[in-house]
Scaffold this active site. Sequence first.
Site, PDB file in Angstrom:
ATOM      1  CG  ASP A 153      -1.897  -1.093   1.304  1.00 10.43           C
ATOM      2  OD1 ASP A 153      -1.482  -2.256   1.321  1.00 10.43           O
ATOM      3  OD2 ASP A 153      -3.113  -0.811   1.347  1.00 10.43           O
ATOM      4  CD  GLN A 189       1.053  -6.383   1.903  1.00 11.91           C
ATOM      5  OE1 GLN A 189       1.456  -5.213   1.935  1.00 11.91           O
ATOM      6  NE2 GLN A 189      -0.213  -6.700   2.105  1.00 11.91           N
ATOM      7  CG  ASP A 242      -5.578 -10.645   2.266  1.00 15.98           C
ATOM      8  OD1 ASP A 242      -4.445 -10.368   1.825  1.00 15.98           O
ATOM      9  OD2 ASP A 242      -5.989 -10.223   3.341  1.00 15.98           O
ATOM     10  NE  ARG A 294     -12.150  -8.337   5.668  1.00 18.93           N
ATOM     11  CZ  ARG A 294     -10.924  -7.811   5.554  1.00 18.93           C
ATOM     12  NH1 ARG A 294     -10.682  -6.866   4.676  1.00 18.93           N
ATOM     13  NH2 ARG A 294      -9.939  -8.237   6.314  1.00 18.93           N
ATOM     14  CD1 TRP A 311      -7.836 -10.080  -1.743  1.00 13.06           C
ATOM     15  CD2 TRP A 311      -7.145  -9.379  -3.734  1.00 13.06           C
ATOM     16  NE1 TRP A 311      -6.975  -9.020  -1.534  1.00 13.06           N
ATOM     17  CE2 TRP A 311      -6.536  -8.577  -2.747  1.00 13.06           C
ATOM     18  CE3 TRP A 311      -6.854  -9.118  -5.082  1.00 13.06           C
ATOM     19  CZ2 TRP A 311      -5.652  -7.540  -3.048  1.00 13.06           C
ATOM     20  CZ3 TRP A 311      -5.974  -8.086  -5.379  1.00 13.06           C
ATOM     21  CH2 TRP A 311      -5.392  -7.313  -4.370  1.00 13.06           C
ATOM     22  CD  GLU A 331     -10.074  -3.127   1.273  1.00 12.80           C
ATOM     23  OE1 GLU A 331     -11.119  -2.992   1.965  1.00 12.80           O
ATOM     24  OE2 GLU A 331      -9.163  -3.924   1.559  1.00 12.80           O
ATOM     25  CD  GLN A 374      -7.833   0.426   1.118  1.00 16.53           C
ATOM     26  OE1 GLN A 374      -8.747   0.431   1.956  1.00 16.53           O
ATOM     27  NE2 GLN A 374      -6.772  -0.341   1.214  1.00 16.53           N
TER      28      GLN A 374
HETATM   29  C1  9WN Z   1      -4.132  -8.231   5.652  1.00 15.66           C
HETATM   30  C2  9WN Z   1      -4.209  -3.167   3.323  1.00 15.66           C
HETATM   31  C3  9WN Z   1      -4.225  -4.653   3.005  1.00 15.66           C
HETATM   32  C4  9WN Z   1      -3.712  -4.955   1.583  1.00 15.66           C
HETATM   33  C5  9WN Z   1      -3.966  -6.395   1.182  1.00 15.66           C
HETATM   34  C6  9WN Z   1      -5.449  -6.688   1.379  1.00 15.66           C
HETATM   35  C7  9WN Z   1      -5.849  -6.446   2.825  1.00 15.66           C
HETATM   36  C8  9WN Z   1      -5.179  -7.271   5.104  1.00 15.66           C
HETATM   37  C9  9WN Z   1      -6.512  -7.670   5.690  1.00 15.66           C
HETATM   38  O1  9WN Z   1      -5.574  -5.101   3.171  1.00 15.66           O
HETATM   39  O2  9WN Z   1      -5.121  -7.348   3.665  1.00 15.66           O
HETATM   40  O3  9WN Z   1      -2.848  -7.806   5.272  1.00 15.66           O
HETATM   41  O4  9WN Z   1      -6.719  -7.442   6.894  1.00 15.66           O
HETATM   42  O5  9WN Z   1      -7.327  -8.252   4.983  1.00 15.66           O
HETATM   43  O6  9WN Z   1      -5.762  -7.963   0.964  1.00 15.66           O
HETATM   44  O7  9WN Z   1      -3.578  -6.607  -0.158  1.00 15.66           O
HETATM   45  O8  9WN Z   1      -2.341  -4.679   1.523  1.00 15.66           O
HETATM   46  O9  9WN Z   1      -4.895  -2.436   2.344  1.00 15.66           O
END
Ligand code: 9WN
Length: 460
Positions: A42, A116, A182, A216, A376, A419, A434
């Site tokens: 990020d 990452q 994820d 989620r 995802w 997001e 986001q």
């Molecule tokens: C776990 C922050 C992050 C991204 C990832 C995304 C999500 C986190 C979560 O959010 O992951 O690291 O709690 O789900 O999948 O790509 O970096 O935006």
Amino acid sequence: MVDRAAREGDLAGRARAVLTGNDAGGWTKAAPNLYPHQWSWDSAFIAIGWSHLDPVRALREMERLFARQWRNGMIPHIVFDEQTPPGAYFPDYLRWDAGRSGHAPDGPPYTSGLCQPPVHAIAMLRVWEVAQDADEQVREEVRKRLGRLYPAVLAWHRYLAVARDPERSGLVTIYHPWEGADNSPRWDKALARIVPGDLPPYQRRDVGHVGDPSQRPTNADYDRYMWLVELLKRHRYDDHAIQKDYPFLVKDVFFSAILVAANTALLRIGEVVGATDESRGVIEEWIAVGRRGLGQRWDDRLRLCLDYDVRIAADIPVVTFAGLAPLVPGEDDEQRRTALLCRLDSPDFTGHSALRWPVVPSTSPNDPSFEPRNYWRGPSWPIIDWVIWRGLKMQGDDARAERLRHAALRRTAEAGFGEYFEPFTGEALGSPDQSWTAAVVLDWLAEDRHRSVTASAVGS
Ligand code: 9WN
């Protein structure tokens, strides 16, 4: 704080307001509530966004992240804000207990124990490019800071090329779905084999913020994620030990493709900062090995690049954005490039007739695992479009790159800074505001300015 442009509804102003609203002073929260810390990839995209406001501030984002680099070169996937109470996000730094690794920074490390995709060098190069429009003093400051970051980025890429690829296959092994995408269906089979043991109790925070749990991962998957964290801790986050008997080891083609693109960017940064010939040679070798590795993951039947499950020595034949990975650094083989572009335009991706905008769905609507609202597993993600857009542009495919950029900008103009986005209705999902969504929008908008300057220069 909402600035004047934001009140007027101007997209750049709205994007700036998201970024400055999430600014925590030298670093930026990934999202205001759901992600109140600094995430690794990020923050690279975020630096790209900041470069259009203040190139030096953009590099401070990277410096803060790299200040928590592990001694083995790893850049942790989360750098926790020491001021934010541990309960604000789960798993917090206490649960990660990164100090168990001999490589973690001194003191309470305040980091997670994973990593990452290495977008950082790509971001740093972008900051340098944008800084060319700034005055001499800013350019020199950027060059100086890039010179200080260069060895740290080299160590980071070396960690990925060596510790995460002991086979020298050119492909990075990931240890956890959190190392990028994820709950992508890419990990379903590997994850299904994980049987959580005795798990210390925990409370999820994400579902509280997102409201609709169907966006989620399931609780069963969360248990598996947490169990993998427990196993990593038992292995003291030691790469050799993990690769011996840990159950989740996947060669991730998208991660690996980003590493190739990042190494190409690092070569260029090396020129800017006057790096040694020796480091250039090492990076060139990594690029060659990485390209070869991606080439070996090509699947002629699906005409995509496939991840590989190391534990069971099997391909992962799921149709997701990751299959387009060779487009990220650019595919040299003309036949494959043509095949990939056909796939990108096909009804499996941007050419699906029911899409709200022709952007890249994270999982193909035609794959059996597709779910339009779940993270995802179907929604579109602006950063994925950005990475593919950059690859197209670098390959000189301007028309396709422009189509993607315009569609992606329409998405944010109409649906906001979510997001991720439901691909058919366009609804913004996950966290609002986001940071990386705002960041890539700023970069896409800057392209308009660049194009109009070029057009007037050509016209005059
Ligand atoms: C776990 C922050 C992050 C991204 C990832 C995304 C999500 C986190 C979560 O959010 O992951 O690291 O709690 O789900 O999948 O790509 O970096 O935006």
